[in-house]
Design a protein around this motif. Structure first.
Motif, mmCIF file in Angstrom:
data_model
loop_
_atom_site.group_PDB
_atom_site.id
_atom_site.type_symbol
_atom_site.label_atom_id
_atom_site.label_comp_id
_atom_site.label_asym_id
_atom_site.label_seq_id
_atom_site.Cartn_x
_atom_site.Cartn_y
_atom_site.Cartn_z
ATOM 1 N N CYS A 56 0.799 -1.402 0.316
ATOM 2 C CA CYS A 56 0.467 0.347 0.086
ATOM 3 C C CYS A 56 0.595 1.303 -0.358
ATOM 4 N N ARG A 57 1.413 0.802 0.944
ATOM 5 C CA ARG A 57 2.866 2.147 0.683
ATOM 6 C C ARG A 57 3.580 2.213 -0.481
ATOM 7 N N LEU A 58 3.813 1.333 -0.715
ATOM 8 C CA LEU A 58 4.179 1.679 -2.487
ATOM 9 C C LEU A 58 3.658 1.832 -3.244
ATOM 10 N N HIS A 59 2.127 1.196 -3.506
ATOM 11 C CA HIS A 59 1.645 2.546 -4.536
ATOM 12 C C HIS A 59 0.736 3.906 -4.405
ATOM 13 N N GLU A 60 1.431 4.101 -3.155
ATOM 14 C CA GLU A 60 1.090 6.194 -2.527
ATOM 15 C C GLU A 60 2.447 6.035 -3.239
ATOM 16 N N ALA A 61 3.735 5.681 -2.599
ATOM 17 C CA ALA A 61 4.772 6.497 -3.178
ATOM 18 C C ALA A 61 5.149 7.313 -4.657
ATOM 19 N N ILE A 62 4.391 5.688 -5.337
ATOM 20 C CA ILE A 62 3.861 5.423 -6.950
ATOM 21 C C ILE A 62 3.267 6.465 -7.381
ATOM 22 N N ALA A 63 1.804 6.178 -6.658
ATOM 23 C CA ALA A 63 1.464 7.797 -7.195
ATOM 24 C C ALA A 63 2.214 9.042 -7.275
ATOM 25 N N THR A 88 2.276 11.974 -9.186
ATOM 26 C CA THR A 88 1.602 13.573 -9.011
ATOM 27 C C THR A 88 2.849 14.681 -9.381
ATOM 28 N N GLU A 89 4.075 14.091 -8.486
ATOM 29 C CA GLU A 89 5.219 15.053 -8.964
ATOM 30 C C GLU A 89 6.194 15.167 -9.916
ATOM 31 N N LYS A 90 5.733 13.790 -10.526
ATOM 32 C CA LYS A 90 6.813 14.287 -12.008
ATOM 33 C C LYS A 90 5.319 14.746 -13.131
ATOM 34 N N ALA A 91 3.870 14.573 -12.694
ATOM 35 C CA ALA A 91 3.030 15.446 -14.116
ATOM 36 C C ALA A 91 3.608 16.882 -13.461
#
Ligand SMILES: Nc1ncnc2c1ncn2[C@@H]1O[C@H](COP(=O)(O)OP(=O)(O)OP(=O)(O)O)[C@@H](O)[C@H]1O
Ligand SMILES: [Mg+2]
Lengths: 440, 203
Positions: free
Chosen positions: A143-150, A154-157
């Motif tokens: 879950c944390r991993l998914h959050e981090a990726i999300a 977002t940051e990348k966008a």
């Protein structure tokens, strides 16, 4: 140890292993009656093995998805193979509280379950054993991993947007710098020219006066000519008059001075326009007369336009508009130069029309030409930095993108109406006053 | 590619074992699903690793499909792939007693469940005939609604070549068509050969 005794010990060992192992272990027969319920199950469900043994599983856990689970158990009984559930698809079979009541966790224990066929008497499968593995920690980590990726995405966008803005800003900076240095140069030249123009002008005024006086004197002398008796002198005067063409000279001299005065006036005007246009000393928001701005801009680019197109003006009454006048002039310059460049010289002089108007809280400035016009594709890309259809060296493709940014900054918009072969019309709409939030 | 890593006798025996196994599997699957299943005659061949993706496309046809993989371990080792080339989630959900509301995870779980039944029945049947002890890993989704050309990429295949057994399934009264493919790597085929020899001897 005797053999039966050894067997008894080993089966007791196994029993205590099943009881103590940190995996949920339970078994049911084909009717759903519980035959095994280990400590893990008891601890997590709050139902002891004494309470569970001999009871129907679904009666004790009415919240279980009964039809589905019965089907699953049945398939194990029939096929004699294991069946599975995975926490990622089905978070849990039994809703057990997770083991993190204090530190952050999930709503319930995540479980992977394997259903194993058990042949107790070696023949038919009499029991299905469920083994429940706690996957909560893995689930939390994932879950944390998914959050981090999300978050990263977002940051990348956001960075992408920033990079876009940065590029636009840089382009504008490039252009403004160019404009600023041109402006400074122009202002410097204007200043330098002002002084000589000043004394030439004052000298010219004296010269004009002296000439008038001299001419007056000469006419007076001419009137006295009849009194001269010396025929030789008279002949010399007549000869000189002839060679100097004195009549023409007398006529032409005031004319020359008047023309020079005109020229000086025009120099003064251009110098003023240059100063106006560059607005070197005012980079602040101010209320300005856009008609005047348009005129001074036209003067600055006149040499680019005059051999290609006739310019018609159709100005309306405009209120003073809150703006960065130097930057708006830059927009007008881009539009006028583009209009002139769009003219097809092989068809003779083109026509460029400058119009302005006023509607409610908005004013508009329009530049129209009867040049080559634009295709849909060009129209779509016209505000793109570096988009140009002009030959290398002629266009940088920055004019319209810079103009767009400037108009945007003024909370205005640019309207385009153009068809290939029929010319183009650019209308810049600007609010008379900037919204309150504008920071200069 | 020729069947050079398996003798003609062995191949024949394998075909027979597969035929019988599928017959039994059909019966037990029907018992679990409560419906009559149509099974094709198993096709057996050896393929190069590079040919496997193309073989899958040839079986499933052009189009969109999902696939589930499951390993079998023990005396016989390999992987089974079930390709769902056409299915109605609604029909399958009914067969497996899923509730009405089928969300995305549930519809994936459904494919895993069906695969588990098919793979378990077919391979279990074959293993039993060969008296080989095997177990199964949990099934996992290999591809979810992708073009059949992307089911499996050649680079993702570790084995050099493999023995491929293919069976087609259908349900008479439902929208359902799938392929079960059993893949055994070259080095695991030795164990299969031993089991086949044993089977031939005992005939
Ligand atoms: N009035 C017009 N008529 C036809 N095409 C135009 C007109 N104005 C702009 N365009 C098209 O839009 C393109 C982009 O214009 P823009 O002013 O941004 O760049 P440019 O004029 O090519 O170069 P520069 O940076 O020197 O202004 C032009 O190359 C031209 O194709
Ligand atoms: Mg331009």
């Amino acid at each position: 140890m005797t053999l039966p005794a050894a067997a008894a010990t080993s089966s007791a060992l196994l029993e205590s292993l099943v009881e103590r192992i940190d995996v949920g272990v339970f078994a049911v027969d084909r009717a759903g009656t519980v035959a095994l319920w280990n400590r893990f199950m008891a601890v997590h469900s709050g139902k002891s093995s004494t309470a569970m043994l001999g009871q129907n599983l679904f009666a004790m856990f009415p919240e279980l998805p009964r039809a589905w689970l019965e089907k699953k158990l049945e398939s194990v009984f029939v096929l004699g193979n294991s069946a599975f559930t995975l926490w990622e698809l089905r978070p849990y079979l039994f809703r057990f509280p997770h083991d993190r009541p204090i530190t952050r966790g999930l709503d319930a224990m995540r479980q992977n379950v394997t259903f194993l066929p058990l042949r107790v008497a070696g023949g038919e499968i009499s029991l299905v054993c469920g083994t429940i593995f706690d996957y909560t920690e893995t689930a939390i980590a994932q879950c944390r991993l998914h959050e981090a990726i999300a978050a990263l995405n977002t940051e990348k966008a956001a960075q992408g947007v920033l990079i876009g803005k940065l590029e636009a800003a840089q382009n504008q900076l490039l252009q403004s710098e160019k404009m600023a240095s041109i402006g400074q140069l122009a202002a410097g030249v204007a200043h330098e020219i002002n002084n000589p123009v000043g004394f030439v002008n004052s000298n010219l005024q004296s010269l004009k006066k002296y000439c008038e006086q001299m001419l007056h004197l000469i006419t007076t002398y001419q009137a006295a000519e009849a009194q001269i008796a010396d025929s030789e002198l008279l002949a010399r005067i007549a000869g000189l008059k002839q060679t100097l063409d004195i009549d023409f000279l007398q006529e032409d001299l005031p004319e020359l001075i008047r023309e020079s005065e005109d020229g000086l006036l025009r120099i003064k005007k251009i110098v003023e326009d240059l100063k106006d246009f560059s607005h070197v000393d005012e980079s602040e928001w101010q209320y300005a007369d856009l008609n005047a701005g348009l005129d001074s801009t036209l003067n600055v680019v006149w040499s680019e336009v005059k051999y290609k197109a006739t310019v018609d003006k159709n100005y309306g009454q405009l209120p003073a508009v809150e703006c960065l006048a130097a930057q708006l002039n830059q927009v007008f310059m881009n539009l006028i130069v583009n209009a002139a460049q769009a003219v097809d010289e092989s068809r003779g002089m083109g026509s460029v029309t400058l119009s302005t108007g006023h509607q409610d809280e908005w004013v508009w400035v329009e530049v129209r030409d009867n040049g080559c016009g634009m295709s849909e594709d060009v129209k779509r890309r016209i505000f793109e930095p570096f988009f140009t259809t002009k030959p290398v060296g002629k266009g940088t493709g920055l004019g319209m993108s810079v103009s767009y940014n400037i108009v945007e900054k003024h909370h205005g918009r640019i309207e385009i109406d153009s068809h290939p072969g029929q010319g183009s019309r650019f209308r810049v709409w600007l609010p008379v006053s900037q919204p309150a939030a504008t920071e200069p | 590619m020729t069947m050079d890593f398996i003798s003609d006798d062995q191949r024949e025996a394998l075909q027979e074992v597969a035929n019988i196994g599928m017959g039994q599997a059909g019966a037990s699957i029907a018992q679990v699903l409560g419906e009559f299943v149509e099974l094709s005659v198993p096709q057996i061949r050896a393929v190069d690793a590079a040919e496997i993706p193309a073989a899958l496309v040839a079986l499933a046809g052009d189009g969109i499909a999902s696939a589930v993989r499951q390993a079998f371990l023990g005396e016989l080792r390999g992987e089974a792939i079930v390709i769902f080339s056409e299915h109605s989630a609604h029909d399958l959900a009914e067969l497996m007693s899923y509730g009405d509301a089928l969300d995305a995870p549930a519809s994936r779980e459904l494919l895993l469940d069906i695969s588990n039944v098919l793979v378990g029945a077919c391979l279990g049947g074959i293993a039993e005939l060969l008296r080989a002890e095997i177990g199964f890993s949990a099934p996992s989704l290999l591809a979810d609604q992708v073009s059949t050309h992307q089911l499996l990429q050649a680079e993702a295949i570790a084995a050099r070549c493999a023995l491929l057994v293919e069976v087609r399934f259908g349900l008479e009264r439902r929208v359902f068509r799938c392929h079960l493919i059993i893949l055994m790597a070259e080095d695991a085929v030795a164990a299969l050969q031993r089991a086949l020899d044993r089977f031939i001897e005992e005939l």
